[in-house]
Design a protein around this motif. Sequence first.
Motif, PDB file in Angstrom:
ATOM      1  N   SER A   1       0.817  -1.209   0.000  1.00 21.20           N
ATOM      2  CA  SER A   1       0.000   0.000   0.000  1.00 21.20           C
ATOM      3  C   SER A   1       0.854   1.264   0.000  1.00 21.20           C
ATOM      4  O   SER A   1       1.716   1.447   0.868  1.00 21.20           O
ATOM      5  CB  SER A   1      -0.896   0.002   1.246  1.00 21.20           C
ATOM      6  OG  SER A   1      -1.488   1.261   1.432  1.00 21.20           O
ATOM      7  N   GLN A   2       0.565   2.143  -0.926  1.00 19.95           N
ATOM      8  CA  GLN A   2       1.279   3.416  -1.000  1.00 19.95           C
ATOM      9  C   GLN A   2       1.056   4.229   0.271  1.00 19.95           C
ATOM     10  O   GLN A   2       1.990   4.769   0.846  1.00 19.95           O
ATOM     11  CB  GLN A   2       0.819   4.209  -2.230  1.00 19.95           C
ATOM     12  CG  GLN A   2       1.546   5.522  -2.405  1.00 19.95           C
ATOM     13  CD  GLN A   2       1.140   6.237  -3.676  1.00 19.95           C
ATOM     14  OE1 GLN A   2       0.217   5.848  -4.366  1.00 19.95           O
ATOM     15  NE2 GLN A   2       1.839   7.302  -3.989  1.00 19.95           N
TER      16      GLN A   2
ATOM     17  N   THR B   1       2.694   2.457   3.503  1.00 23.30           N
ATOM     18  CA  THR B   1       4.155   2.557   3.548  1.00 23.30           C
ATOM     19  C   THR B   1       4.578   3.980   3.926  1.00 23.30           C
ATOM     20  O   THR B   1       5.564   4.158   4.639  1.00 23.30           O
ATOM     21  CB  THR B   1       4.812   2.125   2.215  1.00 23.30           C
ATOM     22  OG1 THR B   1       4.259   2.882   1.139  1.00 23.30           O
ATOM     23  CG2 THR B   1       4.607   0.637   1.963  1.00 23.30           C
TER      24      THR B   1
ATOM     25  N   PHE C   1       5.189   0.325  -9.991  1.00 19.69           N
ATOM     26  CA  PHE C   1       4.739   1.587  -9.417  1.00 19.69           C
ATOM     27  C   PHE C   1       5.955   2.419  -9.028  1.00 19.69           C
ATOM     28  O   PHE C   1       6.821   1.943  -8.287  1.00 19.69           O
ATOM     29  CB  PHE C   1       3.870   1.332  -8.181  1.00 19.69           C
ATOM     30  CG  PHE C   1       2.636   0.518  -8.480  1.00 19.69           C
ATOM     31  CD1 PHE C   1       1.523   1.118  -9.035  1.00 19.69           C
ATOM     32  CD2 PHE C   1       2.600  -0.842  -8.214  1.00 19.69           C
ATOM     33  CE1 PHE C   1       0.388   0.370  -9.315  1.00 19.69           C
ATOM     34  CE2 PHE C   1       1.470  -1.596  -8.483  1.00 19.69           C
ATOM     35  CZ  PHE C   1       0.357  -0.980  -9.042  1.00 19.69           C
TER      36      PHE C   1
ATOM     37  N   TRP D   1       6.110   4.794  -6.971  1.00 15.93           N
ATOM     38  CA  TRP D   1       6.172   5.035  -5.540  1.00 15.93           C
ATOM     39  C   TRP D   1       6.890   3.906  -4.803  1.00 15.93           C
ATOM     40  O   TRP D   1       7.526   4.144  -3.781  1.00 15.93           O
ATOM     41  CB  TRP D   1       4.777   5.272  -4.946  1.00 15.93           C
ATOM     42  CG  TRP D   1       3.867   4.083  -4.952  1.00 15.93           C
ATOM     43  CD1 TRP D   1       2.932   3.766  -5.881  1.00 15.93           C
ATOM     44  CD2 TRP D   1       3.813   3.045  -3.968  1.00 15.93           C
ATOM     45  NE1 TRP D   1       2.301   2.593  -5.556  1.00 15.93           N
ATOM     46  CE2 TRP D   1       2.817   2.137  -4.375  1.00 15.93           C
ATOM     47  CE3 TRP D   1       4.504   2.783  -2.791  1.00 15.93           C
ATOM     48  CZ2 TRP D   1       2.500   0.995  -3.654  1.00 15.93           C
ATOM     49  CZ3 TRP D   1       4.180   1.649  -2.055  1.00 15.93           C
ATOM     50  CH2 TRP D   1       3.186   0.773  -2.496  1.00 15.93           C
ATOM     51  N   MET D   2       6.823   2.677  -5.327  1.00 15.90           N
ATOM     52  CA  MET D   2       7.489   1.557  -4.643  1.00 15.90           C
ATOM     53  C   MET D   2       9.001   1.724  -4.667  1.00 15.90           C
ATOM     54  O   MET D   2       9.661   1.478  -3.664  1.00 15.90           O
ATOM     55  CB  MET D   2       7.097   0.218  -5.255  1.00 15.90           C
ATOM     56  CG  MET D   2       5.894  -0.374  -4.595  1.00 15.90           C
ATOM     57  SD  MET D   2       5.884  -2.156  -4.828  1.00 15.90           S
ATOM     58  CE  MET D   2       4.944  -2.606  -3.399  1.00 15.90           C
TER      59      MET D   2
ATOM     60  N   ARG E   1       9.776   4.403  -2.148  1.00 18.15           N
ATOM     61  CA  ARG E   1       9.658   3.908  -0.767  1.00 18.15           C
ATOM     62  C   ARG E   1      10.827   2.993  -0.415  1.00 18.15           C
ATOM     63  O   ARG E   1      11.362   3.064   0.684  1.00 18.15           O
ATOM     64  CB  ARG E   1       8.356   3.140  -0.556  1.00 18.15           C
ATOM     65  CG  ARG E   1       7.118   3.944  -0.545  1.00 18.15           C
ATOM     66  CD  ARG E   1       6.975   4.829   0.681  1.00 18.15           C
ATOM     67  NE  ARG E   1       5.624   5.335   0.720  1.00 18.15           N
ATOM     68  CZ  ARG E   1       5.177   6.369   0.018  1.00 18.15           C
ATOM     69  NH1 ARG E   1       6.003   7.050  -0.743  1.00 18.15           N
ATOM     70  NH2 ARG E   1       3.922   6.738   0.085  1.00 18.15           N
TER      71      ARG E   1
END
Length: 187
Positions: A112-113, A116, A160, A162-163, A166
Amino acid sequence: MNTTIATQDSMLRALSTVLPPHTALMVVGPLTSSKAIHAASDPAERDRLQCDNEKAITQLADRLREEQGRPVVNPSVLVVDGWSLDDYRRFFLDVLARFVRCAYFIRGWEYSQGVTAEFLLCREVGVECRDDNGDVIADGDAIALLQAANRHLRDEGKSFDWMAERTAAFSGLLVQSHRGLSLGERS
């Protein structure tokens, strides 16, 4: 000031009248982006899975409230007309930073964006992070979970941005954590 921010500020002020700073527990979990939701192609199936996630969060919040006798924030019950995912994310990041002393992460949070981001904030502001069994989540374990989720989604043909961001941020946590241990060992 837009109405969403005004509403959030008002809600935070209201919470501050009943929750002293850094005293509550919070259950954090994926609502709209779990491993199963990423795999589901049918919108009805995604909706059912989201309901399952909401139930899991609520069940853990109820259990913690009963076992620990403390206030427990349950994000899955808040519904505000007109709020986007970013609005909810912003609000609960503020709640975490102001009121929470320990956050419990539902299994699968690494997909989950929003969750995290909540984990990273917890680490930045000193909120204890535990899994849904009550075990402390070490930084190295968090990084391994995120890396595995990233590999899994890439293998499924999903990627993604964002992953990757993160994963880099989590890796930065590990470096900081090791530096802190090294400095602490010298003194």
